[in-house]
Design a protein around this motif. Structure first.
Motif, PDB file in Angstrom:
ATOM      1  N   THR A  69       0.827  -1.212   0.000  1.00 58.02           N
ATOM      2  CA  THR A  69       0.000   0.000   0.000  1.00 58.02           C
ATOM      3  C   THR A  69       0.859   1.259   0.000  1.00 58.02           C
ATOM      4  N   GLN A  70       2.000   1.197   0.683  1.00 55.93           N
ATOM      5  CA  GLN A  70       2.907   2.349   0.679  1.00 55.93           C
ATOM      6  C   GLN A  70       3.413   2.629  -0.733  1.00 55.93           C
ATOM      7  N   LYS A  71       3.761   1.563  -1.462  1.00 54.12           N
ATOM      8  CA  LYS A  71       4.261   1.741  -2.827  1.00 54.12           C
ATOM      9  C   LYS A  71       3.144   2.200  -3.764  1.00 54.12           C
ATOM     10  N   ILE A  72       1.936   1.684  -3.567  1.00 53.69           N
ATOM     11  CA  ILE A  72       0.796   2.128  -4.385  1.00 53.69           C
ATOM     12  C   ILE A  72       0.565   3.622  -4.180  1.00 53.69           C
ATOM     13  N   MET A  73       0.596   4.052  -2.924  1.00 55.29           N
ATOM     14  CA  MET A  73       0.401   5.473  -2.626  1.00 55.29           C
ATOM     15  C   MET A  73       1.477   6.324  -3.299  1.00 55.29           C
ATOM     16  N   GLU A  74       2.726   5.878  -3.212  1.00 57.68           N
ATOM     17  CA  GLU A  74       3.823   6.626  -3.841  1.00 57.68           C
ATOM     18  C   GLU A  74       3.575   6.780  -5.335  1.00 57.68           C
ATOM     19  N   ARG A  75       3.143   5.703  -5.972  1.00 54.40           N
ATOM     20  CA  ARG A  75       2.956   5.743  -7.421  1.00 54.40           C
ATOM     21  C   ARG A  75       1.743   6.579  -7.812  1.00 54.40           C
ATOM     22  N   LEU A  76       0.676   6.477  -7.052  1.00 53.26           N
ATOM     23  CA  LEU A  76      -0.499   7.295  -7.356  1.00 53.26           C
ATOM     24  C   LEU A  76      -0.187   8.777  -7.169  1.00 53.26           C
ATOM     25  N   GLU A  77       0.569   9.107  -6.128  1.00 54.94           N
ATOM     26  CA  GLU A  77       0.900  10.510  -5.884  1.00 54.94           C
ATOM     27  C   GLU A  77       1.840  11.071  -6.949  1.00 54.94           C
ATOM     28  N   LYS A  78       2.582  10.183  -7.633  1.00 53.28           N
ATOM     29  CA  LYS A  78       3.435  10.602  -8.750  1.00 53.28           C
ATOM     30  C   LYS A  78       2.710  10.454 -10.090  1.00 53.28           C
ATOM     31  N   ASN A  79       1.463  10.008 -10.028  1.00 56.12           N
ATOM     32  CA  ASN A  79       0.643   9.791 -11.228  1.00 56.12           C
ATOM     33  C   ASN A  79       1.165   8.636 -12.089  1.00 56.12           C
ATOM     34  N   TYR A  80       1.854   7.671 -11.465  1.00 57.24           N
ATOM     35  CA  TYR A  80       2.264   6.447 -12.165  1.00 57.24           C
ATOM     36  C   TYR A  80       1.105   5.455 -12.054  1.00 57.24           C
ATOM     37  N   ILE A  81       0.019   5.752 -12.746  1.00 55.94           N
ATOM     38  CA  ILE A  81      -1.231   5.022 -12.513  1.00 55.94           C
ATOM     39  C   ILE A  81      -1.128   3.569 -12.954  1.00 55.94           C
ATOM     40  N   THR A  82      -0.578   3.325 -14.140  1.00 58.13           N
ATOM     41  CA  THR A  82      -0.489   1.948 -14.645  1.00 58.13           C
ATOM     42  C   THR A  82       0.385   1.092 -13.741  1.00 58.13           C
ATOM     43  N   GLN A  83       1.510   1.654 -13.288  1.00 60.49           N
ATOM     44  CA  GLN A  83       2.386   0.894 -12.388  1.00 60.49           C
ATOM     45  C   GLN A  83       1.699   0.633 -11.051  1.00 60.49           C
ATOM     46  N   ALA A  84       0.886   1.580 -10.593  1.00 61.04           N
ATOM     47  CA  ALA A  84       0.154   1.371  -9.335  1.00 61.04           C
ATOM     48  C   ALA A  84      -0.875   0.256  -9.494  1.00 61.04           C
ATOM     49  N   GLU A  85      -1.540   0.219 -10.641  1.00 62.71           N
ATOM     50  CA  GLU A  85      -2.570  -0.802 -10.870  1.00 62.71           C
ATOM     51  C   GLU A  85      -2.001  -2.212 -10.792  1.00 62.71           C
ATOM     52  N   ARG A  86      -0.773  -2.394 -11.268  1.00 54.99           N
ATOM     53  CA  ARG A  86      -0.164  -3.727 -11.210  1.00 54.99           C
ATOM     54  C   ARG A  86      -0.065  -4.222  -9.770  1.00 54.99           C
ATOM     55  N   LEU A  87       0.140  -3.290  -8.852  1.00 52.36           N
ATOM     56  CA  LEU A  87       0.284  -3.670  -7.449  1.00 52.36           C
ATOM     57  C   LEU A  87      -1.075  -3.907  -6.787  1.00 52.36           C
ATOM     58  N   ILE A  88      -2.071  -3.133  -7.186  1.00 53.99           N
ATOM     59  CA  ILE A  88      -3.397  -3.244  -6.567  1.00 53.99           C
ATOM     60  C   ILE A  88      -3.938  -4.661  -6.689  1.00 53.99           C
ATOM     61  N   ASN A  89      -3.669  -5.304  -7.819  1.00 51.65           N
ATOM     62  CA  ASN A  89      -4.174  -6.663  -8.044  1.00 51.65           C
ATOM     63  C   ASN A  89      -3.640  -7.668  -7.029  1.00 51.65           C
ATOM     64  N   HIS A  90      -2.557  -7.324  -6.338  1.00 45.94           N
ATOM     65  CA  HIS A  90      -1.943  -8.256  -5.392  1.00 45.94           C
ATOM     66  C   HIS A  90      -2.297  -7.945  -3.941  1.00 45.94           C
TER      67      HIS A  90
END
Length: 631
Positions: free
Chosen positions: A179-200
């Motif tokens: 969740t920490q990494k997802i937050m980092e990516r969403l806050e940087k607007n790395y949406i596609t990279q964040a989505e890969r993590l959400i599935n896990h």
């Protein structure tokens, strides 16, 4: 008879051999480099080998070898390329060749080559190729090391996707780490990279993050939401931030919507409020812009807020409020020449000449737009500039400079400008002012005015103003101006300095080319209007200046015979200037200061400041106010 013929034939062969050797001896290293590059393009490997042999004692040789190995990365023995990389770790070209080579080995499934040379994998991108090779070859994955690297970065290179997938499947990441990494990516607007993590994530945790992925992809949809998360200020801030890039007026409604529901922390609300206020300040379709700034508490606004509040108050003639906004600036902002000038201007308006002159005198000796303008308000000569122009420059020897300076120029001579610039910057980094001054003279003599300017600016040598403000191509400029009533040689020189630093092969990220940084379509249109049968290269200084000056004249007919309008159009486009003119600001200095785009605002001021310096250097005195008369 036969003996005489053989003797004659022997003499001819000897002469040919001698002439060839003489030709080889007279061929410089740079010429051999160019022959080698051409041989690589033509795939004439024997000629390449001859050229490389001639460069055996030259520091250009590794660069030619790099081009050769890069071109033949799939043809040559791996050991040859590995040996070269081993010998040149840290070289300017190392990253290009190593990434290409190891990526190709991965494609060809040469996993052993990759794994046997791990010391050469010196970046995360390369190390991920190593992780992939181990997975494919032995189904082994160094999850501990990759996890450590993965946690230390927000986004990952493309080469790391397989390793990331393996890490995610290993279940070694805690929910907190994910969740920490997802937050980092969403806050940087790395949406596609964040989505890969959400599935896990566990199923129960996924909905929250998918909610924000949807909002970040379509920020305006927040207005139709029925569900909200009260502890998510950072992500709601990112949503409004993304929205403001496209439509600051609509984003303002979104901000008010979220603020009314107490979904933003005070600091996030203030940040967004200030951002949107400054975005809307330059728009012509916003009613009562001043109200946005008057509503901001005096102890909350940033310098950017009060600066824009000042500009709008001045446009509306509310000088008392303009003074109030200046008073709210931080001490460091108040000391800036921009706001010292305008404080002097306000004193002048209310008749306090003594205090106005004190502000002007504090900045009048600065070689800048407002420095020159302050001298004009005082009706004083540009004394500091004129003194600097008269200084005599020393000319130290350029014979014993560090070798990187000579290598940089050689690389430029053989069309390796990228590497040449890297070497020049590296050489400047570790030298004193005297050496930099000598290097500036060396580059000037070679005709590389951009390199000379870089070195001269750092050296700041007495009498070295002409190195920091070179003035080549004057005859070309004057012939194209053809006595234009408002365009001058100093103005065009000032523009070229700002656009390209006199780098004839400059290319911007926006694909603008050459001295005057022209876009291809613009140059094509101008060439056609000049009735040329074929457009010339934009790297040809004569052609580039011809097209650039012609374009300035074309813009003049579009936005009017006003130098600030022309310069703003050259930077941002005539269509933008036509919109900005709708504010109907009579004071052209205030119009310049009110240009909504920070880059364009500073561009206009910088070019005009450069222009005054060129007037002084060329012995053609002028005042900056001469360029501020608009019909």
């Amino acid at each position: 008879m036969i003996r005489r013929d053989l003797r004659f034939f022997s003499i001819v062969l000897t002469s040919i051999f001698w002439l060839c050797n003489l030709s080889f001896a007279n061929t410089s290293h740079e010429e051999w480099y160019l022959k080698g590059k051409e041989a690589i393009r033509a795939k004439n490997w024997s000629l390449y080998q001859s050229a490389a042999q001639q460069l055996s004692n030259s520091n250009l040789k590794p660069y030619l070898e790099f081009n050769y190995l890069h071109a033949r990365v799939n043809d040559l023995p791996e050991t040859e390329i590995i040996q070269f990389l081993t010998n040149h770790r840290g070289a300017d070209f190392y990253g290009m060749l190593s990434n290409r080579f190891f990526s190709e080995q991965l494609k060809k499934r040469n996993y052993k080559v990759i794994l046997d040379n791990k010391p050469l994998l010196n970046t995360l991108s390369l190390r991920c190729i190593g992780y992939d090779a181990a997975i494919e070859a032995y189904n082994e994955f160094d999850s501990a090391n990759f996890k450590k690297e993965w946690l230390s970065v927000t986004g990952i290179p493309g080469t790391c996707q397989k390793a990331e997938t393996k890490l995610l499947a290993s279940n070694q990441l805690t929910v907190h780490e994910l969740t920490q990494k997802i937050m980092e990516r969403l806050e940087k607007n790395y949406i596609t990279q964040a989505e890969r993590l959400i599935n896990h994530l566990p199923q129960k945790n996924q909905g929250y993050y998918r909610y924000f992925v949807k909002l970040l992809r379509n920020p305006s949809s927040v207005m139709g939401e029925k569900t909200f998360y009260s502890d998510s200020s950072a992500l709601y801030t990112q949503v409004i931030h993304a929205w403001s890039k496209n439509n600051s007026v609509a984003a303002q409604q979104g901000l008010d919507f979220l603020h009314a529901r107490n979904l933003l922390e005070p600091k996030d609300y203030r940040y967004l409020r200030d951002r949107l206020a400054t975005f809307q300040a330059g728009r012509t379709d916003v009613d009562n812009r001043l109200a946005l700034f008057k509503a901001i508490p005096a102890n909350e606004g940033s310098d950017a807020v009060w600066e824009w509040g000042f500009r709008i108050a001045m446009q509306e003639g509310d000088y008392a409020l303009a003074t109030t906004f200046l008073d709210r600036l931080s001490d460091s902002a108040k000391a800036d020449e921009v706001w010292r000038f305008w404080r002097g201007y306000l004193y002048e308006i209310v008749g306090d000449t003594a205090r106005a002159n004190a502000e002007y005198r504090a900045i009048k000796d600065r070689f800048s737009f407002y420095g020159f303008l302050a001298s004009d308000r005082l009706n004083e000569p540009y004394t500091a500039l004129n003194t600097l122009v008269k200084e005599r420059m020393s000319r130290p020897s350029t014979d014993n400079l560090p070798s990187d300076f000579y290598l940089a120029l050689s690389l430029h001579n053989v069309d390796e400008e990228f590497f040449g610039r890297l070497r020049w910057l590296a050489a400047l980094k570790n030298t004193n002012a005297n050496t930099k001054h000598a290097a500036s003279l060396l580059a000037e003599k070679a005709g590389y005015y951009n390199l000379s300017l870089m070195a001269g600016t750092q050296a700041k040598a007495t009498g070295g103003l002409s190195l920091r403000y070179p003035s080549p191509y004057q005859i070309t400029i004057e012939s194209n101006l053809n006595r234009d009533p408002i365009l001058t040689t100093p103005l065009v020189l000032g523009l070229i300095r700002q656009e390209s630093l006199f780098h004839i092969k400059a290319k911007s990220p926006a694909n603008a080319y050459g001295l005057m940084q022209l876009l291809m379509p613009t140059a094509q249109t101008v060439s056609r209007e000049l009735k040329e049968s074929k457009r010339e290269s934009l790297y040809n200084p004569t052609a580039n200046i011809r097209y650039g000056v012609a374009y300035l004249k074309k813009v003049e007919s579009d936005v009017g015979a006003c130098v600030p309008y022309l310069l703003a159009s050259y930077n941002a486009g005539p269509h933008k200037v036509k919109v900005w003119k709708k504010h109907e600001i009579d004071d052209i200095v205030l119009w310049i200061e009110s240009i909504p785009y920070y880059e364009t605002r500073n561009y206009v001021k910088s070019v005009l400041g450069n222009t005054m310096i060129y007037h002084a250097l060329l012995g053609k005195p002028a005042r900056i106010s001469d360029y501020l008369t608009c019909p």
